[in-house]
Write a protein that holds these residues in place. Structure first.
Motif, PDB file in Angstrom:
ATOM      1  N   UNK B 152     -10.383 -25.928   9.779  1.00  0.00           N
ATOM      2  CA  UNK B 152      -9.406 -25.262   8.927  1.00  0.00           C
ATOM      3  C   UNK B 152     -10.176 -24.225   8.122  1.00  0.00           C
ATOM      4  N   UNK B 153      -9.762 -22.975   8.231  1.00  0.00           N
ATOM      5  CA  UNK B 153     -10.512 -21.877   7.632  1.00  0.00           C
ATOM      6  C   UNK B 153      -9.780 -21.326   6.424  1.00  0.00           C
ATOM      7  N   UNK B 154     -10.546 -21.114   5.363  1.00  0.00           N
ATOM      8  CA  UNK B 154      -9.975 -20.537   4.160  1.00  0.00           C
ATOM      9  C   UNK B 154     -10.856 -19.358   3.775  1.00  0.00           C
ATOM     10  N   UNK B 155     -10.468 -18.186   4.233  1.00  0.00           N
ATOM     11  CA  UNK B 155     -11.235 -16.986   3.936  1.00  0.00           C
ATOM     12  C   UNK B 155     -10.864 -16.407   2.587  1.00  0.00           C
ATOM     13  N   UNK B 156     -11.525 -15.326   2.219  1.00  0.00           N
ATOM     14  CA  UNK B 156     -11.256 -14.693   0.941  1.00  0.00           C
ATOM     15  C   UNK B 156      -9.888 -14.018   0.919  1.00  0.00           C
ATOM     16  N   UNK B 157      -9.272 -14.000  -0.255  1.00  0.00           N
ATOM     17  CA  UNK B 157      -7.936 -13.420  -0.343  1.00  0.00           C
ATOM     18  C   UNK B 157      -7.965 -11.931  -0.003  1.00  0.00           C
ATOM     19  N   UNK B 158      -9.102 -11.259  -0.271  1.00  0.00           N
ATOM     20  CA  UNK B 158      -9.175  -9.822   0.003  1.00  0.00           C
ATOM     21  C   UNK B 158      -9.165  -9.525   1.500  1.00  0.00           C
ATOM     22  N   UNK B 159      -9.438 -10.561   2.354  1.00  0.00           N
ATOM     23  CA  UNK B 159      -9.513 -10.329   3.801  1.00  0.00           C
ATOM     24  C   UNK B 159      -8.352 -10.976   4.544  1.00  0.00           C
ATOM     25  N   UNK B 160      -7.281 -11.283   3.838  1.00  0.00           N
ATOM     26  CA  UNK B 160      -6.228 -12.104   4.435  1.00  0.00           C
ATOM     27  C   UNK B 160      -5.578 -11.461   5.661  1.00  0.00           C
ATOM     28  N   UNK B 161      -5.344 -10.159   5.635  1.00  0.00           N
ATOM     29  CA  UNK B 161      -4.692  -9.512   6.780  1.00  0.00           C
ATOM     30  C   UNK B 161      -5.625  -9.526   7.990  1.00  0.00           C
ATOM     31  N   UNK B 162      -6.900  -9.191   7.775  1.00  0.00           N
ATOM     32  CA  UNK B 162      -7.885  -9.219   8.856  1.00  0.00           C
ATOM     33  C   UNK B 162      -8.003 -10.631   9.427  1.00  0.00           C
ATOM     34  N   UNK B 163      -8.118 -11.611   8.523  1.00  0.00           N
ATOM     35  CA  UNK B 163      -8.322 -12.985   8.975  1.00  0.00           C
ATOM     36  C   UNK B 163      -7.119 -13.519   9.751  1.00  0.00           C
ATOM     37  N   UNK B 164      -5.916 -13.162   9.309  1.00  0.00           N
ATOM     38  CA  UNK B 164      -4.735 -13.641  10.032  1.00  0.00           C
ATOM     39  C   UNK B 164      -4.673 -13.017  11.423  1.00  0.00           C
ATOM     40  N   UNK B 165      -5.042 -11.741  11.535  1.00  0.00           N
ATOM     41  CA  UNK B 165      -5.041 -11.093  12.845  1.00  0.00           C
ATOM     42  C   UNK B 165      -6.083 -11.733  13.766  1.00  0.00           C
TER      43      UNK B 165
END
Lengths: 456, 456
Positions: B152-165
């Motif tokens: 389960x990955x929890x990346x930084x909020x600033x990268x949310x669009x990149x991470x979801x893609x």
């Protein structure tokens, strides 16, 4: 507190911690020969000091009797001549084992030219919290010495006189071999606050190993500020597969359940492939019935066992009152306990530690694996089969610390596994799983050998 | 929260947890070929979807710019075509590595007749908490796939669009290979409460791996209810021994400090044996001075360097005002920063992550080892020596996750060590030390093969 315990002060445990940390560095670089000499010296001292050790133990026993401790607990507390000899032999066996510390594995050259491998090193300082049995003091101390760690031991208050006498001999043996006596320290007081401190000092203690009842272990795990090597339930399964060797299955299942009821590696739940149940269960049930083992059965196994054994079954409503959560102390095989009882859902998740077994028919391997992974405690589970494919799948897919083929779950033990000693059995997945010996008290650091390589 | 994040609900993380636990069982029994196929599919998707991935990344960058993020942070957030290709190649390299899962080691027969060995198995589910760099999403996902774990990955909020893609492509690759897409899940919201939940669900998450600043990691370690593989300071030492190869020492020390200032494996402290200091330090100091590296020196090294370099020294009183606790952001090698400064006690324990190095003369090997074990952070430490005896003692007695001889501390890295990938570097002693790759995400369970043995 009593005459054999020191008064507690808040500085006591941190002082032990500082001393342990300093001793750990010396232990880590001690030679294999020096550690073996300390273990042999300890064995000799245990033999020479049998009388004073038993005198100290007699004080604990007397106090425990006066406090009304039950006979089985007094038994655990007793330091007999035979128990002391076993401790001495254990030290000698550890001394004779190869020393793992400093072993380098996997040294391979990388494209840059550097050679990279891993060296086995001690963890540092471990804290051990245990209950009545004073011989754990020697088991923990000897494993600490062999593994190059320091340890802080906190035994049960009822064993304080025995433990202090034993710990004094350990320190004498360490000193005789030129090792720091502070490598093995006993918390000399019985105050509970000392436990709370011991599990919350990451600067001095690297890992905590509790040994005792589930309540103790859950409490320590919840409150510890350092990693805990913990052992919770042992809800072990034996699965009798289709195809299997019927005679082997009868002999091994009998041993797994009845050789001893109290250990954590005793089988608590029997799964039987439907296709072999007709041939297997009546004979197995007869063995259990003869030994007074209560069988808590699924409807199908009940339907086979009841006519086969000619036994009365307790009605489901009455059976529902049996205690699932705790070991059924009433179920000791005496007449009043019914031998056949319908199982309830709670039975599949229960560690009885008693003459009780739950029995369930399954369609085959898939259902057996799914049942074990759902209801088991990831301790020890065995398949009895003649199918190579089934054996391989069981080994791979059952997520338990020990997975076995064609043998008794009772073998899940550090001595039987050749570890030389066992400080506990881990039901965790992190760091160490299953019986924990010397290796579980070590970790691997990277060693890198170069010839002037630089990173580009 | 923004358009690219889902709304947080308290049920979100437990749902992800349940799904991860279910997927983990399928991942654990997936074949090596299936896992490799998923990794190759992911590599192909990353290459095919470069444009939409960069479009998603542009949204993150735009928002970050609007929020006033500094350029180095924007750089970390940027998903360039080159970065995507590196990710794709990383997946292919992992696919090509041997599969460790199911490997059985040490199978030996015991006196009872049973054969006992250990099988490497996945840990289960890991949670990863990280900051800006979106390529960590692919690194973590690919390591999860290779090691047979769910994550389960929890990346930084600033990268949310990149991470979801990116996470959508990972799930597509898993599905294409016949693996459960829930094996890799991204927490789709940016609410901080999700992190608090993720680190406190032992029933669903077996280990947490935080990657980021020291503050983040300390907070997570303090609050986690599951084990944490953590990386705190990298206060790495290079020790120039007597005897040593002077040219090698100059080249390696230069690389260890100046090849890159920000990584955790850069050398922060230089120890020099007194006997070689006169020959070594003036030349080394000239290299540092030419590169604008501030030297914070003990009195003896200062006395050598000052006349040799002909540099002015800041008076101790003024120097005392330099910031020891945090990276000295002012010390970037520009003119106003003094190049020679007297060190204070705090310097020996400081990770600069900047063009600053502390320098201390020591009597020899014993003092070097003692200094490193006292002030170091147990990350990576190197000795530069021609003495075999000194090299062996340094390797054994320095208690760090990587100990090196005659090479640059900058090599402490999963790729350089041949692990194929790295999910982080552990400064803990428990479970995994040093660079953590596939093996650090696994554990060993016991396998026991019998032929009907029973315990006597």
């Amino acid at each position: 507190m009593d005459d054999h315990a020191q008064a507690y002060t808040p500085e006591l445990v941190p002082t032990l911690g500082r001393q342990a940390r300093a001793a750990a560095a010396q232990m880590a670089s001690a030679s294999a020969a020096t550690k073996a000499a300390a273990l042999r010296a300890l064995a000799a001292l245990l033999r020479q000091h049998g009388a004073p050790l038993q005198a100290a133990n007699a004080l604990d026993l007397e106090r425990a009797r006066a406090a009304g401790l039950a006979e089985p607990l007094l038994d655990r507390l007793r330091l007999s001549a035979a128990a002391l000899e076993t401790c001495a032999q254990g030290c000698e066996q550890l001394a004779a084992l190869p020393d793992l510390i400093g072993e380098i594995s996997g040294l391979r050259q990388q494209p840059s030219g550097i050679r990279v491998g891993q060296m086995r090193v001690p963890i540092g300082v471990f804290g051990m919290i245990y209950e009545s049995r004073p011989n754990v003091t020697i088991e923990a101390a000897s494993l600490a010495i062999k593994s190059g760690n320091a340890c802080i031991l906190r035994g049960g208050s009822e064993a304080i006189a025995s433990n202090r006498a034993l710990a004094a001999l350990v320190q004498q043996a360490l000193g005789a071999a030129g090792l720091p006596p502070e490598a093995v320290q006993l918390v000399p007081c019985t105050d509970r606050a000392a436990v709370g401190q011991l599990i919350a000092l990451p600067q001095y203690v690297d890992v905590i190993i509790p040994r005792g009842g589930k309540g103790l272990i859950e409490r320590i795990s919840a409150e510890a500020k350092v990693p805990v090597i913990k052992h919770l339930d042992g809800n072990c399964h034996t699965y009798v597969d289709d195809p299997c060797d019927l005679e082997l299955a009868l002999r091994v299942t009998d041993n797994a359940k009845t050789q001893k009821y109290s250990p954590c590696n005793a089988t608590e739940s029997l799964l039987v492939a439907r296709a072999v149940a007709g041939a297997f269960l009546p004979r197995m049930g007869a063995v259990f019935a003869a030994k007074g083992v209560q069988m808590r059965c699924c409807p199908e196994s009940l339907a086979i066992l009841q006519p086969a054994l000619g036994l009365a079954t307790t009605a489901p409503s009455a059976a529902a009152s049996h205690d699932h959560a705790a070991p059924a102390s009433s179920a000791n095989g005496n007449a009043p306990t019914p031998l056949l009882v319908p199982a309830t859902e709670a039975d599949w998740g229960t560690e009885y530690l008693a003459a009780i077994i739950s029995i369930k028919l399954v369609a085959g391997l898939d259902e057996a694996i799914a049942h074990i992974n759902r209801y088991g405690s990831q301790h020890t589970d065995a398949i009895l089969t003649t199918s190579h494919v089934h054996a391989q799948r069981f080994l791979r897919e059952v997520d338990s610390s020990s997975v076995m083929v064609n043998t008794s779950t009772r073998f899940a033990d550090g001595f039987e596994y050749g570890l030389g000693a066992e400080i506990g059995i881990s039901t965790d997945k992190f760091h160490a799983r299953g019986p924990v010996g010397v290796e579980g008290l070590t970790s691997l650091k990277y060693v890198v050998l170069g010839q002037g390589e630089v990173r580009g």
